[in-house]
Every structure is written in C-alpha cells, then in structure tokens.
Design a protein around this motif. Structure first.
Motif, PDB file in Angstrom:
ATOM      1  N   GLY A 307       3.063  -2.217 -10.903  1.00 10.31           N
ATOM      2  CA  GLY A 307       1.804  -1.504 -11.456  1.00 10.31           C
ATOM      3  C   GLY A 307       2.126  -0.801 -12.709  1.00 10.31           C
ATOM      4  O   GLY A 307       1.483  -0.748 -13.707  1.00 10.31           O
ATOM      5  N   THR A 308       2.975   0.062 -12.629  1.00 11.83           N
ATOM      6  CA  THR A 308       3.526   1.041 -13.872  1.00 11.83           C
ATOM      7  C   THR A 308       4.096   0.095 -15.165  1.00 11.83           C
ATOM      8  O   THR A 308       3.516   0.531 -15.945  1.00 11.83           O
ATOM      9  N   PHE A 309       4.844  -1.099 -14.765  1.00 12.86           N
ATOM     10  CA  PHE A 309       5.121  -1.703 -15.911  1.00 12.86           C
ATOM     11  C   PHE A 309       3.968  -2.490 -16.714  1.00 12.86           C
ATOM     12  O   PHE A 309       3.801  -2.590 -17.841  1.00 12.86           O
ATOM     13  N   ASP A 310       3.059  -2.965 -15.800  1.00 11.04           N
ATOM     14  CA  ASP A 310       1.770  -3.383 -16.262  1.00 11.04           C
ATOM     15  C   ASP A 310       0.995  -2.709 -16.979  1.00 11.04           C
ATOM     16  O   ASP A 310       0.288  -2.978 -17.980  1.00 11.04           O
ATOM     17  N   ALA A 311       0.867  -1.314 -16.719  1.00 10.00           N
ATOM     18  CA  ALA A 311      -0.008  -0.362 -17.123  1.00 10.00           C
ATOM     19  C   ALA A 311       0.859   0.059 -18.438  1.00 10.00           C
ATOM     20  O   ALA A 311      -0.196   0.349 -19.532  1.00 10.00           O
ATOM     21  N   ILE A 312       1.879   0.083 -18.718  1.00  7.64           N
ATOM     22  CA  ILE A 312       2.720   0.275 -19.956  1.00  7.64           C
ATOM     23  C   ILE A 312       2.289  -0.884 -20.995  1.00  7.64           C
ATOM     24  O   ILE A 312       2.027  -0.626 -22.012  1.00  7.64           O
ATOM     25  N   TYR A 313       2.237  -2.062 -20.445  1.00  9.63           N
ATOM     26  CA  TYR A 313       2.051  -3.208 -21.176  1.00  9.63           C
ATOM     27  C   TYR A 313       0.332  -3.026 -21.641  1.00  9.63           C
ATOM     28  O   TYR A 313       0.261  -3.449 -22.627  1.00  9.63           O
ATOM     29  N   GLU A 314      -0.391  -2.604 -20.763  1.00  6.43           N
ATOM     30  CA  GLU A 314      -1.837  -2.512 -21.192  1.00  6.43           C
ATOM     31  C   GLU A 314      -2.095  -1.551 -22.171  1.00  6.43           C
ATOM     32  O   GLU A 314      -2.867  -1.530 -23.195  1.00  6.43           O
ATOM     33  N   VAL A 315      -1.308  -0.293 -22.051  1.00  7.85           N
ATOM     34  CA  VAL A 315      -1.314   0.828 -23.047  1.00  7.85           C
ATOM     35  C   VAL A 315      -0.852   0.173 -24.619  1.00  7.85           C
ATOM     36  O   VAL A 315      -1.499   0.335 -25.556  1.00  7.85           O
ATOM     37  N   ALA A 316       0.232  -0.592 -24.518  1.00  4.57           N
ATOM     38  CA  ALA A 316       0.612  -0.953 -25.496  1.00  4.57           C
ATOM     39  C   ALA A 316      -0.276  -2.112 -26.427  1.00  4.57           C
ATOM     40  O   ALA A 316      -0.645  -2.075 -27.671  1.00  4.57           O
ATOM     41  N   LYS A 317      -0.927  -2.823 -25.671  1.00  5.08           N
ATOM     42  CA  LYS A 317      -1.804  -3.741 -26.142  1.00  5.08           C
ATOM     43  C   LYS A 317      -2.946  -2.966 -26.647  1.00  5.08           C
ATOM     44  O   LYS A 317      -3.429  -3.499 -27.789  1.00  5.08           O
ATOM     45  N   ALA A 318      -3.480  -1.927 -25.929  1.00  5.29           N
ATOM     46  CA  ALA A 318      -4.617  -1.281 -26.261  1.00  5.29           C
ATOM     47  C   ALA A 318      -4.499  -0.564 -27.699  1.00  5.29           C
ATOM     48  O   ALA A 318      -5.384  -0.464 -28.401  1.00  5.29           O
TER      49      ALA A 318
END
Length: 325
Positions: A307-318
């Motif tokens: 979930g942490t790596f997915d959240a980092i991914y989401e932040v970069a995309k956002a």
C-alpha cells in the motif's frame, strides 16, 4: 558506482543513480580493514570489493552494519570470515524486513510477462518499483547472514591507533540505526539517518528522535559525512535533512488539522525547495509518519508495504511527475 577517498584512511563507494536500493558503503583501511554496509545484491557487493581492493589488498576483517534494511546487508555472505558488528536489534529485524525471498519473488513476478499485468492491476506502485529495480539489480542467490557481534548503545574499535566509535542512534529511519564516527579523520558514516539529494524514507521511529540524531552528528563536527544514500556532504547535509523533515512535519500538521488523509495531504503539500531530489513522491511516507505521531500510534506500528508503494505511485501521478522510487 564510484569510489571516493574522503580522508586519509576512509573511503566511500557511492551508487550514483541514488534511487531505492542504491545504498552507499564505506571502508576504513586500518586494523585489518573495516567495511561499512555490504550493498544490495551480490553483483554490487563484488564490485565494491573490487574497488576497495585497490586501497586495501586483503578481505576486511570486520563489517559494521548501520541498520537492518536489505540494501545494506545483502552482500554479507561474501565476507565469510569477517566479524559482523551491529546493534542488538538487527538480527531479528533483518528476519522481518530483509528476507531476500520476498524481493526475489517480486522481481520474478514482475519480470514474467504472464504475471506482470495482474500485479500491475493489483499493485501498480509495487510493479513500478519492481520494474525499476530490474534495471540494476538481481537478488538471486542472496542469503541472509546475521551479525556476529552485537552491542547495546556504544561500541569502540582501535584500528592500529585509529579509534572508531560505533554509536546507536535509533530508531530514526529503522530500529537498528547506527552511525560510525572516526574522530581522528573527522568522518561520520551516517547510514540512512542521512539521505542526500533524494527523499528520505523513515520506517520506524519519530521525528524528534531523528532530530536528536542529526543534532548529534552536527555536534561531532565531522568534515565529511558519508550518507546512506546520495553524495558525500558535510554538516550542511545533516542540517538540510533536518530542515526537510521539519518542513514535512509542519505541513502535515496543517493537513491533519484540516481533516485530510495522509495520501491527500501528500498530494497537496508542495515539494518546495526539495523538488529536484530523486523520488520526491516518497514524501507520502514522511507525511504518513507524521500522521502516525499525531494519532499517537506506536512508533513501530507495521506498514502495509504494498500500500505504501502504491501511495507513492499515486502521489507521483497526481503531481504529474515521473514515477520513481
């Protein structure tokens, strides 16, 4: 990978891409030779040994481990006869956070064109991190080799008249955080309590503990600091780390008080003067860590790694930036 001489008898091997697993190592070429941290995989560890052999002709007699993360310990097995020194928490922590089987399984899954799409759909951040790691690393064959000599708060070595102080400072980034001070040479090997030109990641500990550690490093007055990740620096590097952590904690407090989730807060908070650092979207981890403190969660509360790596991914995309770890 490059080697730099940082004092008369201290050397650093630096991984120049400065992304996840690009961990630095050190060498003190006195008293039988001491290596600090052993790299992320066997290929990088062998390359490090080759570089250090140019200034120290034999295999070193000692290894000092700055903490338990795999990118600092997965080369241990290549030093068969060496004494491996670490904080007393490290052996059990290595079993929890540095199991090579987990990273091997991930990279095999990402490399397989049949299983990759399912992983990308379920955990896009994990898949992206795995694909990035495949560019530079192969963890096959890595075995988990624990330390052989454990200490509590402080350990000293006398290397033919050169004192080395091994100081426990954790938990800041991890439970076993340890710095190595060579007073005569005015060098500190800081491990992952200092990142340079890349965004830090803190797994266990507190902001206040991290601030105390950075203040200690400044008080030691080193001329050179070898960080766990990134180029060598002086005390300015410790001060910059503290400034970044203060900035993130303060901005996180505002978002927390406004009722935002840690993920939404990470999307809102500006990178500010740290936007040029590698992997800026790791900001999420530091925001979530602040939120844990605001909620009075225990400092060793487990993370959902996927979930942490997915959240980092989401932040970069956002934020419209490259996904990087």
């Amino acid at each position: 990978m490059k080697m730099e001489q940082v004092s008369d008898n201290c050397f650093a091997v630096l991984i120049e891409k400065n992304r996840v697993c690009d961990a630095n190592s050190g060498l003190i070429n006195r008293g039988g030779g001491v290596v600090i941290d052993t790299q992320s995989d066997l290929a990088h560890a062998r390359q490090m040994i080759e570089m250090f052999s140019k200034v120290w002709p034999a295999m070193p007699k000692r290894i000092i481990i700055t903490h338990e993360d795999g990118d600092h310990v997965w080369g241990n097995q290549l030093f068969e006869d060496a004494e491996i020194i670490a904080h007393k928490s490290v052996p059990e922590r290595m079993k929890l956070v540095a199991d090579p089987g987990e990273i091997q399984h991930l990279l095999h899954g990402v490399a397989n064109v049949t299983t990759r799409p399912a992983l990308q759909a379920l955990h896009p951040g994990v898949a992206a991190a795995g694909l990035q790691l495949l560019e530079d690393y192969n963890f096959d064959g890595v075995e988990l080799i624990p330390p052989t000599t454990l200490f509590d708060t402080h350990y000293e070595l006398d290397l033919d008249g050169t004192e080395v102080h091994v100081i426990y400072v954790g938990p800041c980034h991890q439970v076993g955080d340890t710095i190595i001070h060579v007073p005569k040479e005015r060098v500190v090997f800081a491990g992952d309590v200092i990142f340079q030109q890349c965004t830090p990641m803190g797994w266990v500990g507190s902001y206040e503990k991290w601030f105390q550690c950075l203040d200690l490093i400044v008080q030691l007055d080193p001329e050179v600091i070898v960080p766990g990740h990134g180029p060598i620096c002086g005390v300015d590097g410790a001060n910059e780390m503290k400034a970044y952590l203060r900035y993130v904690r303060d901005e996180s407090r505002k978002c927390f008080d406004d009722g935002l989730t840690s993920l939404d807060a990470a999307k809102r908070i500006e990178f500010g003067p740290y936007s040029a650092w590698r992997a800026p979207a790791r900001l999420y981890m530091n925001v979530e860590r602040a939120y844990r403190e605001f909620r009075n969660d225990p400092p060793d509360a487990p993370w959902d790694s996927a979930g942490t790596f997915d959240a980092i991914y989401e932040v970069a995309k956002a934020k419209g930036i490259e996904v990087e770890y």
